[in-house]
Design an enzyme around this catalytic site. Structure first.
Site, PDB file in Angstrom:
ATOM      1  N   ILE A  11     -45.633   4.789  48.632  1.00 55.95           N
ATOM      2  CA  ILE A  11     -45.039   5.947  49.300  1.00 55.95           C
ATOM      3  C   ILE A  11     -43.710   6.347  48.663  1.00 55.95           C
ATOM      4  O   ILE A  11     -43.290   7.512  48.760  1.00 55.95           O
ATOM      5  CB  ILE A  11     -44.907   5.709  50.825  1.00 55.95           C
ATOM      6  CG1 ILE A  11     -44.983   7.040  51.576  1.00 55.95           C
ATOM      7  CG2 ILE A  11     -43.670   4.924  51.192  1.00 55.95           C
ATOM      8  CD1 ILE A  11     -46.289   7.774  51.423  1.00 55.95           C
ATOM      9  N   ALA A  12     -43.074   5.404  47.972  1.00 56.56           N
ATOM     10  CA  ALA A  12     -41.846   5.730  47.238  1.00 56.56           C
ATOM     11  C   ALA A  12     -42.132   6.804  46.176  1.00 56.56           C
ATOM     12  O   ALA A  12     -41.284   7.658  45.896  1.00 56.56           O
ATOM     13  CB  ALA A  12     -41.279   4.473  46.586  1.00 56.56           C
ATOM     14  N   SER A  31     -36.135  -2.285  43.324  1.00 53.79           N
ATOM     15  CA  SER A  31     -37.350  -3.070  43.458  1.00 53.79           C
ATOM     16  C   SER A  31     -36.952  -4.536  43.338  1.00 53.79           C
ATOM     17  O   SER A  31     -35.907  -4.845  42.759  1.00 53.79           O
ATOM     18  CB  SER A  31     -38.330  -2.693  42.333  1.00 53.79           C
ATOM     19  OG  SER A  31     -39.397  -3.613  42.293  1.00 53.79           O
ATOM     20  N   ARG A  32     -37.805  -5.424  43.866  1.00 50.61           N
ATOM     21  CA  ARG A  32     -37.524  -6.853  43.674  1.00 50.61           C
ATOM     22  C   ARG A  32     -37.694  -7.220  42.209  1.00 50.61           C
ATOM     23  O   ARG A  32     -37.259  -8.265  41.760  1.00 50.61           O
ATOM     24  CB  ARG A  32     -38.477  -7.678  44.545  1.00 50.61           C
ATOM     25  CG  ARG A  32     -38.263  -7.487  46.037  1.00 50.61           C
ATOM     26  CD  ARG A  32     -39.462  -7.959  46.821  1.00 50.61           C
ATOM     27  NE  ARG A  32     -40.666  -7.243  46.425  1.00 50.61           N
ATOM     28  CZ  ARG A  32     -41.902  -7.573  46.761  1.00 50.61           C
ATOM     29  NH1 ARG A  32     -42.091  -8.628  47.525  1.00 50.61           N
ATOM     30  NH2 ARG A  32     -42.943  -6.868  46.346  1.00 50.61           N
ATOM     31  N   TYR A  53     -32.622  -5.251  46.442  1.00 56.10           N
ATOM     32  CA  TYR A  53     -32.279  -4.272  47.472  1.00 56.10           C
ATOM     33  C   TYR A  53     -30.788  -4.369  47.810  1.00 56.10           C
ATOM     34  O   TYR A  53     -30.139  -3.365  48.123  1.00 56.10           O
ATOM     35  CB  TYR A  53     -33.132  -4.494  48.721  1.00 56.10           C
ATOM     36  CG  TYR A  53     -34.639  -4.445  48.486  1.00 56.10           C
ATOM     37  CD1 TYR A  53     -35.199  -3.767  47.395  1.00 56.10           C
ATOM     38  CD2 TYR A  53     -35.521  -5.070  49.367  1.00 56.10           C
ATOM     39  CE1 TYR A  53     -36.574  -3.729  47.195  1.00 56.10           C
ATOM     40  CE2 TYR A  53     -36.896  -5.023  49.179  1.00 56.10           C
ATOM     41  CZ  TYR A  53     -37.417  -4.362  48.088  1.00 56.10           C
ATOM     42  OH  TYR A  53     -38.780  -4.312  47.892  1.00 56.10           O
ATOM     43  N   HIS A  74     -39.087  -3.796  57.648  1.00 57.94           N
ATOM     44  CA  HIS A  74     -38.210  -2.668  58.017  1.00 57.94           C
ATOM     45  C   HIS A  74     -36.962  -3.138  58.753  1.00 57.94           C
ATOM     46  O   HIS A  74     -35.855  -2.673  58.474  1.00 57.94           O
ATOM     47  CB  HIS A  74     -38.980  -1.654  58.881  1.00 57.94           C
ATOM     48  CG  HIS A  74     -40.015  -0.896  58.098  1.00 57.94           C
ATOM     49  ND1 HIS A  74     -40.837   0.047  58.671  1.00 57.94           N
ATOM     50  CD2 HIS A  74     -40.376  -0.931  56.790  1.00 57.94           C
ATOM     51  CE1 HIS A  74     -41.652   0.544  57.744  1.00 57.94           C
ATOM     52  NE2 HIS A  74     -41.390  -0.037  56.603  1.00 57.94           N
ATOM     53  N   LYS A  92     -42.325   4.923  58.825  1.00 59.04           N
ATOM     54  CA  LYS A  92     -43.067   4.479  59.999  1.00 59.04           C
ATOM     55  C   LYS A  92     -43.974   3.328  59.569  1.00 59.04           C
ATOM     56  O   LYS A  92     -44.234   3.197  58.358  1.00 59.04           O
ATOM     57  CB  LYS A  92     -43.894   5.593  60.627  1.00 59.04           C
ATOM     58  CG  LYS A  92     -44.677   6.522  59.704  1.00 59.04           C
ATOM     59  CD  LYS A  92     -45.622   6.010  58.723  1.00 59.04           C
ATOM     60  CE  LYS A  92     -46.879   5.373  59.239  1.00 59.04           C
ATOM     61  NZ  LYS A  92     -47.806   4.963  58.148  1.00 59.04           N
ATOM     62  N   ASP A 171     -50.125   1.660  61.205  1.00 59.72           N
ATOM     63  CA  ASP A 171     -50.209   2.441  59.975  1.00 59.72           C
ATOM     64  C   ASP A 171     -50.718   3.862  60.203  1.00 59.72           C
ATOM     65  O   ASP A 171     -50.200   4.818  59.631  1.00 59.72           O
ATOM     66  CB  ASP A 171     -51.141   1.729  58.989  1.00 59.72           C
ATOM     67  CG  ASP A 171     -50.721   1.981  57.561  1.00 59.72           C
ATOM     68  OD1 ASP A 171     -49.795   1.305  57.106  1.00 59.72           O
ATOM     69  OD2 ASP A 171     -51.286   2.903  56.929  1.00 59.72           O
TER      70      ASP A 171
HETATM   71  N1  LIG Z   1     -45.472   8.780  55.598  1.00 60.75           N
HETATM   72  C1  LIG Z   1     -46.627   8.554  55.024  1.00 60.75           C
HETATM   73  O1  LIG Z   1     -47.409   9.453  54.789  1.00 60.75           O
HETATM   74  C2  LIG Z   1     -46.958   7.158  54.620  1.00 60.75           C
HETATM   75  C3  LIG Z   1     -48.099   6.908  53.854  1.00 60.75           C
HETATM   76  C4  LIG Z   1     -48.344   5.587  53.432  1.00 60.75           C
HETATM   77  C5  LIG Z   1     -47.471   4.571  53.829  1.00 60.75           C
HETATM   78  N2  LIG Z   1     -46.400   4.868  54.604  1.00 60.75           N
HETATM   79  C6  LIG Z   1     -45.481   3.808  55.056  1.00 60.75           C
HETATM   80  O2  LIG Z   1     -44.658   3.442  53.953  1.00 60.75           O
HETATM   81  C7  LIG Z   1     -44.370   2.050  54.022  1.00 60.75           C
HETATM   82  C8  LIG Z   1     -44.782   1.403  52.718  1.00 60.75           C
HETATM   83  O3  LIG Z   1     -46.146   1.642  52.485  1.00 60.75           O
HETATM   84  P1  LIG Z   1     -46.760   1.637  50.998  1.00 60.75           P
HETATM   85  O4  LIG Z   1     -48.169   2.090  51.122  1.00 60.75           O
HETATM   86  O5  LIG Z   1     -45.848   2.334  50.078  1.00 60.75           O
HETATM   87  O6  LIG Z   1     -46.748   0.067  50.747  1.00 60.75           O
HETATM   88  P2  LIG Z   1     -46.923  -0.749  49.399  1.00 60.75           P
HETATM   89  O7  LIG Z   1     -47.103   0.158  48.237  1.00 60.75           O
HETATM   90  O8  LIG Z   1     -47.943  -1.804  49.671  1.00 60.75           O
HETATM   91  O9  LIG Z   1     -45.513  -1.540  49.337  1.00 60.75           O
HETATM   92  C9  LIG Z   1     -44.296  -0.888  49.254  1.00 60.75           C
HETATM   93  C10 LIG Z   1     -43.287  -1.745  48.544  1.00 60.75           C
HETATM   94  O10 LIG Z   1     -42.683  -2.655  49.454  1.00 60.75           O
HETATM   95  C11 LIG Z   1     -41.993  -3.631  48.682  1.00 60.75           C
HETATM   96  N3  LIG Z   1     -42.059  -4.948  49.318  1.00 60.75           N
HETATM   97  C12 LIG Z   1     -41.004  -5.662  49.772  1.00 60.75           C
HETATM   98  N4  LIG Z   1     -41.379  -6.830  50.271  1.00 60.75           N
HETATM   99  C13 LIG Z   1     -42.703  -6.896  50.154  1.00 60.75           C
HETATM  100  C14 LIG Z   1     -43.668  -7.905  50.460  1.00 60.75           C
HETATM  101  N5  LIG Z   1     -43.325  -9.071  51.019  1.00 60.75           N
HETATM  102  N6  LIG Z   1     -44.944  -7.642  50.178  1.00 60.75           N
HETATM  103  C15 LIG Z   1     -45.305  -6.478  49.619  1.00 60.75           C
HETATM  104  N7  LIG Z   1     -44.419  -5.486  49.299  1.00 60.75           N
HETATM  105  C16 LIG Z   1     -43.133  -5.710  49.552  1.00 60.75           C
HETATM  106  C17 LIG Z   1     -42.611  -3.592  47.292  1.00 60.75           C
HETATM  107  O11 LIG Z   1     -41.666  -2.977  46.451  1.00 60.75           O
HETATM  108  P3  LIG Z   1     -41.002  -3.689  45.182  1.00 60.75           P
HETATM  109  O12 LIG Z   1     -42.087  -4.590  44.626  1.00 60.75           O
HETATM  110  O13 LIG Z   1     -40.677  -2.551  44.331  1.00 60.75           O
HETATM  111  O14 LIG Z   1     -39.816  -4.455  45.676  1.00 60.75           O
HETATM  112  C18 LIG Z   1     -43.798  -2.668  47.471  1.00 60.75           C
HETATM  113  O15 LIG Z   1     -44.114  -1.965  46.308  1.00 60.75           O
HETATM  114  C19 LIG Z   1     -45.085   1.527  55.272  1.00 60.75           C
HETATM  115  O16 LIG Z   1     -44.181   1.564  56.334  1.00 60.75           O
HETATM  116  C20 LIG Z   1     -46.186   2.544  55.503  1.00 60.75           C
HETATM  117  O17 LIG Z   1     -46.616   2.657  56.843  1.00 60.75           O
HETATM  118  C21 LIG Z   1     -46.119   6.128  54.994  1.00 60.75           C
END
Ligand SMILES: NC(=O)c1ccc[n+]([C@@H]2O[C@H](COP(=O)([O-])OP(=O)(O)OC[C@H]3O[C@@H](n4cnc5c(N)ncnc54)[C@H](OP(=O)(O)O)[C@@H]3O)[C@@H](O)[C@H]2O)c1
Length: 324
Positions: A11-12, A31-32, A53, A74, A92, A171
């Site tokens: 999502i980043a 990022s870590r 972070y 979070h 969220k 989610d």
């Molecule tokens: N608004 C929307 O439309 C939308 C859509 C999808 C998701 N989201 C939300 O966005 C958030 C992240 O979702 P995502 O799909 O982006 O997740 P993701 O790609 O699986 O993970 C996001 C990042 O979190 C970091 N991270 C830190 N500690 C971690 C751990 N113990 N295990 C795994 N990752 C860890 C990692 O970044 P580094 O490796 O770079 O440190 C990872 O790349 C959630 O809250 C989700 O509900 C929102």
């Protein structure tokens, strides 16, 4: 307003795309893994890359931290940013449970730091248009609402692991809940529900019903196993409104009691849809607010409490629920 992103995941990237035409906002990413942060910064044009972070929140030039990590992290990441005096836009679901949400909000309010939930639909002008259309009386007295959101994403680690705050509810189900509360308000008197869990004990498909004090009913569904039309339907005594895609509503059609379309509503053109929440943060920082009127703290907490009660009913537990 210079934004620093925590977590260079899925999502980043969407946030980075949102900031592509606003270089003054596109500032830092952490990022870590430092190499991953450098790649992300180079690819999306961020000025600074950090390998932790902590380093990002120590950068005095970061005005707003966007938290884009799994739900389980979070609370820790909000606390980290707020304790460094940083304003926060947190993805969220806001936290894994209401206890964490209340604590995070208490911390931010005590420090006078802005904190808000990145539930993007709340900040969209089209959400206000839908509400105004319901309130205009064009469908008579609203009585019944149905909304579902489903994506076949059970393969994602984040979805199935309790220690990452898994399950379809936090989610995906959070969107039908927000849709119902935006359309029908908050006076919910009863909730009934049922769910199917996956092998790790996380909820994968669920249905829940809200009853309102004035007799209205909202029937909601979410699933991490299927595709669905993502529609929201609001039915009244004189007609109904069909909203396409409650996850990013761009179009809605109003029908009369003879099932004929009588009005078509279109959202203004958008970049990604994330720009509205970013604009709302800038507005809040400009005005010295600690919360956003689009998603007040009380509403974030109320929704976390609803999700707690649903999970409790289903026996879906996270490690964070075990803490006092
Ligand atoms: N608004 C929307 O439309 C939308 C859509 C999808 C998701 N989201 C939300 O966005 C958030 C992240 O979702 P995502 O799909 O982006 O997740 P993701 O790609 O699986 O993970 C996001 C990042 O979190 C970091 N991270 C830190 N500690 C971690 C751990 N113990 N295990 C795994 N990752 C860890 C990692 O970044 P580094 O490796 O770079 O440190 C990872 O790349 C959630 O809250 C989700 O509900 C929102």
């Amino acid at each position: 307003m210079r934004i620093g992103i925590i977590g260079a995941g899925h999502i980043a990237i969407k946030m980075a795309m949102t900031l592509k035409d606003t270089p003054e906002r596109r500032y830092a990413v952490a990022s870590r893994d430092y190499a991953k942060a450098c790649d992300f910064a180079a690819k999306y044009g961020f000025a600074r890359a950090y390998g932790s972070y902590e380093d990002l929140v120590n950068d005095p030039d970061v005005d707003l931290v966007y938290i884009a990590t799994p739900h389980s992290h979070h609370f820790a990441h909000i606390s980290l940013a707020v304790n460094h005096g940083k304003a926060v836009l947190c993805e969220k679901a806001f936290t894994t449970n209401a206890r964490e949400a209340e604590e995070a909000i208490r911390l931010a309010e005590s420090k006078g730091v802005f904190l808000t939930e990145a539930i993007w639909t709340r900040y969209m002008p089209f959400s206000a248009t839908i509400r105004e259309t319901i309130d205009s009386g064009i469908i008579g007295q609203p009585q019944l609402l149905s909304a579902s959101l489903c994506y076949p994403i059970e393969w994602k680690e984040r979805l199935v692991r309790p220690e990452l705050g898994g399950g379809a509810l936090l989610d995906i189900g959070i969107y039908p809940i927000n849709f119902a509360r935006m359309c029908f308000g908050t006076d919910i008197t009863d909730i009934s529900s049922a769910c199917i869990c996956g092998p790790t004990g996380m909820d994968m498909q669920e249905t829940f019903t809200f009853l309102y004090a004035d007799g209205r009913v909202a029937n909601l569904q979410s699933s991490a196993r299927s595709v669905c039309p993502r529609q929201g339907i609001i039915c009244g005594t004189e007609g109904y409104i069909i909203v396409e895609n409650i996850n990013n509503p761009l179009r809605a059609v109003v029908y009369n009691r003879d099932y004929e379309p009588i009005r078509s509503l279109e959202a203004p053109p958008q970049l990604t849809g994330f720009e509205y929440q970013v604009d709302a943060c800038e507005e809040a920082l400009r005005n010295g607010w600690v919360e956003s009127p689009y998603m007040p703290h009380a509403e974030t907490i109320a929704i976390m409490r609803i999700m707690d009660s649903l999970r409790q009913h289903w026996g879906v537990r996270f490690p964070s629920d075990e803490q006092p």
